[in-house]
Design an enzyme around this catalytic site. Structure first.
Site, short mmCIF file in Angstrom:
data_model
loop_
_atom_site.label_atom_id
_atom_site.label_comp_id
_atom_site.label_asym_id
_atom_site.label_seq_id
_atom_site.Cartn_x
_atom_site.Cartn_y
_atom_site.Cartn_z
N ARG A 102 0.84 -1.21 0.00
CA ARG A 102 0.00 0.00 0.00
C ARG A 102 0.87 1.25 0.00
NH1 ARG A 102 -2.41 0.21 6.08
NH2 ARG A 102 -0.74 -0.92 7.12
N LYS A 123 1.50 6.47 1.31
CA LYS A 123 1.07 5.23 1.97
C LYS A 123 -0.45 5.23 2.02
CE LYS A 123 1.77 2.38 6.07
NZ LYS A 123 2.60 2.20 7.28
N ASP A 135 -6.32 -4.17 0.67
CA ASP A 135 -6.99 -3.26 -0.26
C ASP A 135 -6.10 -2.08 -0.66
OD1 ASP A 135 -6.91 -1.81 2.06
OD2 ASP A 135 -9.06 -2.02 2.49
N GLY A 136 -4.88 -2.06 -0.13
CA GLY A 136 -3.97 -0.98 -0.51
C GLY A 136 -4.26 0.35 0.17
N ASP A 262 11.14 -6.99 7.03
CA ASP A 262 10.64 -6.09 5.98
C ASP A 262 10.32 -4.70 6.53
OD1 ASP A 262 8.56 -7.84 7.19
OD2 ASP A 262 7.18 -6.53 6.12
N ASP A 272 7.97 2.21 9.17
CA ASP A 272 6.71 1.46 9.18
C ASP A 272 6.05 1.45 10.56
OD1 ASP A 272 6.92 1.01 6.52
OD2 ASP A 272 6.70 -1.16 6.63
P1 AMP Z 1 3.04 -4.07 7.93
O1 AMP Z 1 2.76 -5.00 9.06
O2 AMP Z 1 2.15 -2.84 7.91
O3 AMP Z 1 4.47 -3.70 7.82
O4 AMP Z 1 2.62 -4.82 6.58
C1 AMP Z 1 3.15 -6.05 6.19
C2 AMP Z 1 2.85 -6.26 4.73
O5 AMP Z 1 1.45 -6.23 4.48
C3 AMP Z 1 3.47 -5.22 3.81
O6 AMP Z 1 3.90 -5.85 2.65
C4 AMP Z 1 2.32 -4.26 3.57
O7 AMP Z 1 2.50 -3.57 2.38
C5 AMP Z 1 1.13 -5.21 3.55
N1 AMP Z 1 -0.13 -4.55 3.92
C6 AMP Z 1 -0.53 -4.16 5.15
N2 AMP Z 1 -1.74 -3.60 5.10
C7 AMP Z 1 -2.14 -3.62 3.81
C8 AMP Z 1 -3.31 -3.17 3.10
N3 AMP Z 1 -4.33 -2.57 3.71
N4 AMP Z 1 -3.35 -3.38 1.77
C9 AMP Z 1 -2.33 -3.98 1.14
N5 AMP Z 1 -1.22 -4.41 1.74
C10 AMP Z 1 -1.11 -4.24 3.06
MG MG Z 2 5.82 -3.00 6.61
#
Ligand code: AMP
Ligand code: MG
Length: 499
Positions: A102, A123, A135-136, A262, A272
């Site tokens: 996203r 973001k 959903d991005g 990541d 993040d």
């Molecule tokens: P995070 O825990 O926020 O670092 O996210 C882990 C992974 O999930 C990353 O690759 C994010 O881009 C993806 N991600 C988290 N929330 C969403 C969302 N609402 N739509 C698409 N990808 C998401």
């Molecule tokens: Mg992340």
């Protein structure tokens, strides 16, 4: 596939000259795509401190063009937007391919002084090929948290990505309940993660691994190019920055919540922001992320998880470094570097100018007391600055933070003796401690108040809180209530990964 039917109009955004350094990498590193427009975007908050970094006049914030560009509804001239691919270890397990699910990189712009370039990333600007089930989008709640915390951390002097603006939309997305969305514009010299390297290692694409490492070294660690083994030197440098970052986090009680590889910045930045928290009632095992049932990312685990993550990066860089021995060698100083920095920070937090035998016991006894009394972390260190060597009554606001007052009295005698042993002066020590122990941190309840007002379309609290947090060491007596202990209702606040 994501909806790429975005705009065709290119904004001639007057003040920013966009280049696309990351997009110069070969196409396997990303997918080019357009942000997905949102209906009727509006400004939630614009951050003049961050805009100054790129020489952008804050008068632009309320302009139609700014709102359109930083909601993803229009492109700046020259921008070649993309989402990057990466992989990573999540909660200790190899998770395979992830990527910007996203986040959309708009390109890079010069810093105001022209010394370096700063990438601008949206973001929550729509789905990408890496969105998996998501959903991005990002909800207003999590966008406000990231926005405020980035700026709070920067003002605390801790390396972090920055946040330029939050643009809202009334578009609803489904979480536990329907929520409105927002787009945060993040800024950093680079958003490359440990997982960006792991991606090529685990896919056995060592050529791509080398291209990425050469790019990162050339752009961000050029001084390492001349070393005998630049890849080893690069790992050692990232390891050192990570060790220092962990010490910085521990010293202000910051808990990231999701230290997956990541989410680890190759520049040693805090990156993040999700279910983060600041330590309040002191508990070394505190878990701020409701999803983290095992406590892998508990407060007292962070330094060793940082080290573990550096090993994951080392594993990925092994084909470039050449040998296991050289890779391990690059990581061997993590622990001493962490300890040295943490120790220096703790001495500063206690107003100690010298290192003396027994200091560690003094710190340990203090933390043990704070734990049994559930003492508020930030208030304790701030009030400790008011300690006066020859006036025991000066401790009373500090003493009030302890249930075990007898234990505190014993400790304060030791602390007093320790201060005397280095001929500490109350006034100068107080001044120095106020520059290292913040009065204001982003307590969850403060964020929550701002979020709830914003959900009712009142954005004033976000701006007010941001400005308070941008001066965390200043007394700001008119805002003293923002330094108060959390109210009872805040006990039930939970933050998790699902934002
Ligand atoms: P995070 O825990 O926020 O670092 O996210 C882990 C992974 O999930 C990353 O690759 C994010 O881009 C993806 N991600 C988290 N929330 C969403 C969302 N609402 N739509 C698409 N990808 C998401
Ligand atoms: Mg992340």
């Amino acid at each position: 596939m994501p909806d790429v039917a975005a705009k065709t109009i290119e904004s001639t955004f007057p003040q920013l000259t966009v280049e696309n350094g990351f997009a110069a990498l070969p196409p396997e590193f990303y997918t080019r795509l357009m942000p997905t427009p949102v209906p009727a975007p509006y400004l939630v908050d614009g951050n003049d401190t961050a805009s100054a970094l790129i020489g952008l006049d804050p008068a632009a914030f309320s302009s139609r063009q700014f709102i359109d560009v930083f909601s993803g509804n229009q492109l700046m001239a020259g921008s070649q937007p993309l989402s990057a691919v990466y992989s990573g270890h999540q909660f200790g397990q190899w998770a395979g391919q992830l990527g910007d699910g996203r986040a959309i990189l708009l390109g890079d712009v010069p810093s105001h002084d022209g010394t370096h370039r700063i990438e601008l990333q949206l973001k929550g600007a729509g789905a990408t090929p890496y969105s998996r089930m998501g959903d991005g989008r990002a909800v207003l709640r999590s966008s406000i948290r990231e926005y405020l915390c980035s700026e709070a951390m920067a003002a605390l002097g801790i390396p972090t990505s920055r946040a330029l603006s939050v643009i809202g939309s009334d578009q609803l997305v489904m979480r536990e309940t329907p929520e409105t969305t927002a787009v945060v514009t993040r800024m950093a010299p680079s958003f490359v993660r440990f997982g960006s390297f792991e991606h090529w290692f685990y896919n056995k694409k060592h050529n791509s691994l080398k291209i990425l490492a050469d790019y990162v070294i050339a752009q961000f660690y050029p001084e390492l190019k001349a070393t005998e083994n630049p890849y080893q030197a690069f790992l050692a440098e990232v390891s050192k920055r990570t060790a220092h970052l962990m010490a910085d986090w521990q010293a202000v009680g910051f808990m990231h919540g999701v230290m997956n590889t990541d989410n680890m910045s190759i520049l040693g930045l805090t990156l993040d922001y999700g279910p983060f928290g600041f330590m309040e009632a002191f508990d070394p095992g505190h878990i701020c992320n409701h999803t983290d049932q095992q406590g892998r990312y508990a407060y007292d685990m962070q330094p060793q998880i940082g080290h573990w993550n550096c090993y994951a990066l080392g594993q990925a860089l092994l084909p470039l470094i050449g040998s296991v021995e050289d890779t391990q060698d690059a990581l061997k100083d993590y622990q001493p570097q962490y300890v040295a920095r943490y120790d220096a920070l703790m001495h500063a937090k206690l107003g100690l100018q010298t290192v003396q035998h027994g200091d560690e016991q003094l710190f340990d006894a203090m933390f043990a007391l704070m734990k049994t009394s559930h003492t508020d972390f930030t208030l304790f260190f701030r009030r400790l600055g008011d300690f006066q060597i020859s006036d025991p009554l000066s401790d009373s606001p500090l003493r009030d933070l302890f249930i075990d007052t007898a234990g505190f009295d014993t400790w304060s005698l030791q602390y007093r003796a320790r201060l005397k042993a280095e001929h500490s002066m109350d006034a100068s020590r107080r001044l120095a401690m106020q520059k290292t122990n913040p009065k204001y941190v982003l307590r969850n309840y403060l964020a929550q108040v701002a979020i709830e007002k914003a959900q009712n379309k009142d954005y004033s609290e976000i701006s007010k809180l941001r400005k308070i947090l941008q001066r965390p060491f200043d007394e700001q007596p008119e805002h003293a209530d923002y330094a108060a202990l959390p109210p009872d209702w805040a006990n039930g606040l939970e933050v998790s990964c699902s934002t």
